[in-house]
Write a protein that holds these residues in place. Structure first.
Motif, PDB file in Angstrom:
ATOM      1  N   VAL A 117       0.927  -1.345  -0.018  1.00 29.65           N
ATOM      2  CA  VAL A 117       0.068   0.078   0.003  1.00 29.65           C
ATOM      3  C   VAL A 117       0.881   1.233  -0.049  1.00 29.65           C
ATOM      4  O   VAL A 117       2.024   1.423   0.462  1.00 29.65           O
ATOM      5  CB  VAL A 117      -0.924   0.029   1.282  1.00 29.65           C
ATOM      6  CG1 VAL A 117      -1.731  -1.085   1.269  1.00 29.65           C
ATOM      7  CG2 VAL A 117      -0.281   0.081   2.393  1.00 29.65           C
ATOM      8  N   THR A 118       0.427   2.312  -0.390  1.00 27.57           N
ATOM      9  CA  THR A 118       1.299   3.683  -0.586  1.00 27.57           C
ATOM     10  C   THR A 118       1.218   4.518   0.735  1.00 27.57           C
ATOM     11  O   THR A 118       0.075   4.202   1.683  1.00 27.57           O
ATOM     12  CB  THR A 118       0.758   4.395  -1.633  1.00 27.57           C
ATOM     13  OG1 THR A 118      -0.648   4.842  -1.319  1.00 27.57           O
ATOM     14  CG2 THR A 118       0.753   3.882  -3.014  1.00 27.57           C
ATOM     15  N   ALA A 119       1.992   5.273   0.929  1.00 28.24           N
ATOM     16  CA  ALA A 119       2.201   6.068   2.267  1.00 28.24           C
ATOM     17  C   ALA A 119       0.993   6.923   2.397  1.00 28.24           C
ATOM     18  O   ALA A 119       0.419   7.006   3.125  1.00 28.24           O
ATOM     19  CB  ALA A 119       3.426   6.669   2.133  1.00 28.24           C
ATOM     20  N   GLN A 120       0.492   7.396   1.060  1.00 25.01           N
ATOM     21  CA  GLN A 120      -0.511   8.360   1.131  1.00 25.01           C
ATOM     22  C   GLN A 120      -1.865   7.672   1.323  1.00 25.01           C
ATOM     23  O   GLN A 120      -2.827   8.230   1.988  1.00 25.01           O
ATOM     24  CB  GLN A 120      -0.654   9.101  -0.206  1.00 25.01           C
ATOM     25  CG  GLN A 120      -0.869   8.190  -1.385  1.00 25.01           C
ATOM     26  CD  GLN A 120      -1.087   9.052  -2.576  1.00 25.01           C
ATOM     27  OE1 GLN A 120      -0.770  10.323  -2.851  1.00 25.01           O
ATOM     28  NE2 GLN A 120      -1.250   8.423  -3.818  1.00 25.01           N
ATOM     29  N   SER A 121      -1.932   6.245   1.138  1.00 28.69           N
ATOM     30  CA  SER A 121      -3.207   5.771   1.395  1.00 28.69           C
ATOM     31  C   SER A 121      -3.459   5.526   2.888  1.00 28.69           C
ATOM     32  O   SER A 121      -4.559   5.475   3.397  1.00 28.69           O
ATOM     33  CB  SER A 121      -3.231   4.366   0.549  1.00 28.69           C
ATOM     34  OG  SER A 121      -2.382   3.689   1.383  1.00 28.69           O
ATOM     35  N   VAL A 122      -2.221   5.414   3.581  1.00 28.11           N
ATOM     36  CA  VAL A 122      -2.446   5.357   5.201  1.00 28.11           C
ATOM     37  C   VAL A 122      -2.968   6.795   5.725  1.00 28.11           C
ATOM     38  O   VAL A 122      -3.824   6.849   6.546  1.00 28.11           O
ATOM     39  CB  VAL A 122      -0.988   4.948   5.749  1.00 28.11           C
ATOM     40  CG1 VAL A 122      -1.147   5.076   7.311  1.00 28.11           C
ATOM     41  CG2 VAL A 122      -0.584   3.407   5.295  1.00 28.11           C
ATOM     42  N   ASP A 123      -2.289   7.998   4.990  1.00 28.26           N
ATOM     43  CA  ASP A 123      -2.709   9.165   5.549  1.00 28.26           C
ATOM     44  C   ASP A 123      -4.268   9.310   5.199  1.00 28.26           C
ATOM     45  O   ASP A 123      -5.372   9.672   5.837  1.00 28.26           O
ATOM     46  CB  ASP A 123      -1.902  10.346   4.523  1.00 28.26           C
ATOM     47  CG  ASP A 123      -2.386  11.586   5.094  1.00 28.26           C
ATOM     48  OD1 ASP A 123      -1.748  12.094   5.933  1.00 28.26           O
ATOM     49  OD2 ASP A 123      -3.395  12.205   4.037  1.00 28.26           O
ATOM     50  N   ALA A 124      -4.556   8.902   3.817  1.00 29.98           N
ATOM     51  CA  ALA A 124      -6.166   8.925   3.633  1.00 29.98           C
ATOM     52  C   ALA A 124      -6.954   8.063   4.394  1.00 29.98           C
ATOM     53  O   ALA A 124      -8.046   8.703   4.858  1.00 29.98           O
ATOM     54  CB  ALA A 124      -6.239   8.371   2.177  1.00 29.98           C
ATOM     55  N   ALA A 125      -6.604   7.028   5.119  1.00 37.25           N
ATOM     56  CA  ALA A 125      -7.371   6.209   5.859  1.00 37.25           C
ATOM     57  C   ALA A 125      -7.716   7.008   7.252  1.00 37.25           C
ATOM     58  O   ALA A 125      -8.807   6.942   7.414  1.00 37.25           O
ATOM     59  CB  ALA A 125      -6.627   4.909   6.259  1.00 37.25           C
ATOM     60  N   ALA A 126      -6.909   7.750   7.694  1.00 31.53           N
ATOM     61  CA  ALA A 126      -6.997   8.697   9.027  1.00 31.53           C
ATOM     62  C   ALA A 126      -7.958   9.941   8.476  1.00 31.53           C
ATOM     63  O   ALA A 126      -8.830  10.329   9.170  1.00 31.53           O
ATOM     64  CB  ALA A 126      -5.837   8.800   9.622  1.00 31.53           C
ATOM     65  N   ARG A 127      -7.363  10.472   7.216  1.00 33.39           N
ATOM     66  CA  ARG A 127      -7.983  11.681   7.042  1.00 33.39           C
ATOM     67  C   ARG A 127      -9.362  11.679   6.636  1.00 33.39           C
ATOM     68  O   ARG A 127     -10.293  12.490   6.898  1.00 33.39           O
ATOM     69  CB  ARG A 127      -7.229  12.342   6.018  1.00 33.39           C
ATOM     70  CG  ARG A 127      -7.348  13.880   5.959  1.00 33.39           C
ATOM     71  CD  ARG A 127      -6.255  14.660   4.976  1.00 33.39           C
ATOM     72  NE  ARG A 127      -5.082  14.160   5.403  1.00 33.39           N
ATOM     73  CZ  ARG A 127      -4.174  14.883   6.470  1.00 33.39           C
ATOM     74  NH1 ARG A 127      -4.914  16.049   6.980  1.00 33.39           N
ATOM     75  NH2 ARG A 127      -3.136  14.719   6.859  1.00 33.39           N
ATOM     76  N   ARG A 128     -10.012  10.644   6.152  1.00 33.12           N
ATOM     77  CA  ARG A 128     -11.243  10.321   5.545  1.00 33.12           C
ATOM     78  C   ARG A 128     -12.153  10.335   6.792  1.00 33.12           C
ATOM     79  O   ARG A 128     -13.379  10.943   6.785  1.00 33.12           O
ATOM     80  CB  ARG A 128     -11.280   9.066   4.876  1.00 33.12           C
ATOM     81  CG  ARG A 128     -12.721   8.741   4.108  1.00 33.12           C
ATOM     82  CD  ARG A 128     -12.711   7.492   3.320  1.00 33.12           C
ATOM     83  NE  ARG A 128     -11.554   7.466   2.597  1.00 33.12           N
ATOM     84  CZ  ARG A 128     -10.219   6.423   2.404  1.00 33.12           C
ATOM     85  NH1 ARG A 128     -10.488   5.643   3.534  1.00 33.12           N
ATOM     86  NH2 ARG A 128      -9.579   6.504   1.433  1.00 33.12           N
ATOM     87  N   ILE A 129     -11.659   9.514   7.872  1.00 33.49           N
ATOM     88  CA  ILE A 129     -12.768   9.516   8.949  1.00 33.49           C
ATOM     89  C   ILE A 129     -12.699  10.864   9.556  1.00 33.49           C
ATOM     90  O   ILE A 129     -14.029  11.175   9.902  1.00 33.49           O
ATOM     91  CB  ILE A 129     -12.145   8.313   9.930  1.00 33.49           C
ATOM     92  CG1 ILE A 129     -12.268   7.014   9.521  1.00 33.49           C
ATOM     93  CG2 ILE A 129     -12.781   8.685  11.224  1.00 33.49           C
ATOM     94  CD1 ILE A 129     -11.787   5.978   9.981  1.00 33.49           C
ATOM     95  N   ILE A 130     -11.894  11.486   9.700  1.00 37.30           N
ATOM     96  CA  ILE A 130     -11.778  12.818  10.347  1.00 37.30           C
ATOM     97  C   ILE A 130     -12.750  13.881   9.707  1.00 37.30           C
ATOM     98  O   ILE A 130     -13.359  14.599   9.915  1.00 37.30           O
ATOM     99  CB  ILE A 130     -10.524  12.994  10.652  1.00 37.30           C
ATOM    100  CG1 ILE A 130      -9.744  12.521  11.925  1.00 37.30           C
ATOM    101  CG2 ILE A 130     -10.543  14.743  11.249  1.00 37.30           C
ATOM    102  CD1 ILE A 130      -8.451  12.794  12.154  1.00 37.30           C
ATOM    103  N   ALA A 131     -12.487  13.747   8.111  1.00 42.38           N
ATOM    104  CA  ALA A 131     -13.118  14.658   7.293  1.00 42.38           C
ATOM    105  C   ALA A 131     -14.620  14.482   7.432  1.00 42.38           C
ATOM    106  O   ALA A 131     -15.568  15.280   7.444  1.00 42.38           O
ATOM    107  CB  ALA A 131     -12.455  14.923   6.109  1.00 42.38           C
ATOM    108  N   ASP A 132     -15.134  13.142   7.413  1.00 41.39           N
ATOM    109  CA  ASP A 132     -16.331  12.731   7.226  1.00 41.39           C
ATOM    110  C   ASP A 132     -17.138  13.018   8.463  1.00 41.39           C
ATOM    111  O   ASP A 132     -18.447  13.268   8.650  1.00 41.39           O
ATOM    112  CB  ASP A 132     -16.562  11.337   7.016  1.00 41.39           C
ATOM    113  CG  ASP A 132     -16.084  10.840   5.631  1.00 41.39           C
ATOM    114  OD1 ASP A 132     -16.284  11.591   4.686  1.00 41.39           O
ATOM    115  OD2 ASP A 132     -16.025   9.537   5.370  1.00 41.39           O
ATOM    116  N   ALA A 133     -16.461  13.439   9.547  1.00 40.23           N
ATOM    117  CA  ALA A 133     -17.062  13.606  10.876  1.00 40.23           C
ATOM    118  C   ALA A 133     -17.098  15.021  11.073  1.00 40.23           C
ATOM    119  O   ALA A 133     -17.569  15.768  12.073  1.00 40.23           O
ATOM    120  CB  ALA A 133     -16.414  12.843  11.993  1.00 40.23           C
ATOM    121  N   GLY A 134     -16.500  15.775  10.067  1.00 39.78           N
ATOM    122  CA  GLY A 134     -16.870  17.208   9.993  1.00 39.78           C
ATOM    123  C   GLY A 134     -15.525  17.954  10.428  1.00 39.78           C
ATOM    124  O   GLY A 134     -15.649  19.332  10.714  1.00 39.78           O
TER     125      GLY A 134
END
Length: 380
Positions: free
Chosen positions: A284-301
């Motif tokens: 997996v890419t380094a940016q995909s790990v970043d995205a996994a965290a960022r997506r949850i935080i963004a989706d929660a507002g």
């Protein structure tokens, strides 16, 4: 000058020799004639001694072909006495004031077309090399060396495990010092002492961000008096004697948090950090790990309140490759070690961060920090 304390374990010469051989091969593969390695973590990685950087030049010359040489002022050469240069096949070339060490390096290299200098080499030396090497192109050595240092061997991973365990022991003691009526600086001083007590050479950093200060990710400490109801970010770490670093963050509350949104927001952060760790595996890419965290935080507002990358590599430096950030399409490989540390920061109010060091394994991930991830509520 030496970075090695009497307790620092020496690396086996065969380990260092293998690293030098890989560096030589990587230099050739990069189409570069030589690496010029300044004192610091890259030098420690290659010869077991970091040395010190001064106005007098010290550099390790690693040619794509030929014998490596440690060019060092004669008065500083004793600081490298523990380096097994003969077993490593490294020639020691000393110089005294009045001689030109840059010309000495240039003469060894002949007429190189391209040399790579340490990323941290000071301008004084960079410009002097530019004059001495004539038309040779100068590039950064970082892209060559990081390919070696990113992939930790078993001994390095074991050192990082010990560092993780040591900083976990400090976090387990935070309740001894973190209480209302004390300043961040007072708490930080106690934590710094405990970092040494638990096996580190020194505290490299101690962040105690209470209340609104916790919304500044790199706050450090201040004279602010800790109050009941504060949420407090504690981010701490330092090097073990063998040079490998710890770095771990936990978030504490002094009694019941005064802000009503803490529990809900912190639960989002926990999910994000867990998702990012679970996303780590080879390929997996380094940016995909970043995205996994960022997506949850963004989706929660809370996306606008997560203001830094998800992680950074760690080893002989606290911050090194690989960086876990959007735009980094590097595929993760076994042996890569880095932090996973999403945060949510409410300006002027409070902040929170959860940080573990993890290592990519053959089929997944190993976390090196094991303190609970829940908000740690301390009796006030």
């Amino acid at each position: 000058m030496s970075s090695r304390s009497p307790e620092t374990p020496a690396l086996a010469p065969e380990t260092l020799r293998a690293r030098l051989e890989r560096a030589r091969a990587a230099t050739a593969d990069a189409g570069t004639d030589a690496l010029l390695i300044a004192p610091g973590s890259d030098l420690r990685y290659l010869i077991g001694e970091a040395g010190g950087s001064f106005e007098r030049l010290t550099t390790l010359v690693v040619p794509a072909e030929g014998t490596p040489a440690l060019v060092v002022p004669k008065l500083e050469a004793p600081g490298y006495a523990a380096v097994p240069t003969e077993e490593l096949g490294v020639e020691v070339v000393t110089w005294v004031d009045g001689e030109d060490p840059y010309r000495m390096v240039a003469d060894r290299l002949g007429k190189p077309g391209r040399v790579a200098v340490s990323d941290g080499l000071i301008a004084l030396h960079v410009l002097a090399f530019r004059a001495a090497l004539g038309s040779a192109e100068q590039t950064l050595a970082g892209p060559v060396i990081r390919e070696l240092r990113m992939r930790k061997d078993a001994a390095e991973i074991d050192a990082l495990r010990r560092a993780g365990a040591a900083i976990d022991r400090v976090h387990a003691r935070v309740a001894e010092w973190l209480r209302p009526g004390r300043t961040e600086a007072e708490v930080g001083a106690d934590i710094a002492a405990a970092i040494v007590e638990e096996g580190h050479l020194h505290a490299d950093f101690v962040i105690v961000g209470s209340g609104p200060n916790g919304a500044s990710p790199h706050h450090d400490v201040s004279g602010r008096v800790i109050e009941r109801g504060d949420v407090v970010v504690v981010d701490i770490g330092g090097p073990l004697p063998e040079g490998y670093n710890s770095d771990s963050t936990r978030t504490y509350a002094i009694g019941e948090p005064r802000d009503a949104d803490v529990a809900e927001t912190y639960a989002v952060l926990q999910r994000a950090q867990r998702a990012a760790v679970e996303a780590v595996r080879p390929g997996v890419t380094a940016q995909s790990v970043d995205a996994a965290a960022r997506r949850i935080i963004a989706d929660a507002g809370y996306g606008e309140f997560f203001i830094h990358r998800t992680g950074h590599g760690i080893g002989l430096d606290v911050h090194e490759e690989p960086y876990i950030v959007e735009g980094n399409d590097l595929a993760l490989e076994p042996g890569m070690a880095f932090s996973v540390e999403p945060g949510i920061y409410q300006p002027g109010r409070w902040g929170a961060r959860i940080e573990d060091i993890v290592v990519v394994t053959a089929d997944g991930v190993e976390a090196l920090n094991h303190r609970p991830h829940e908000l740690v509520v301390l009796d006030s």
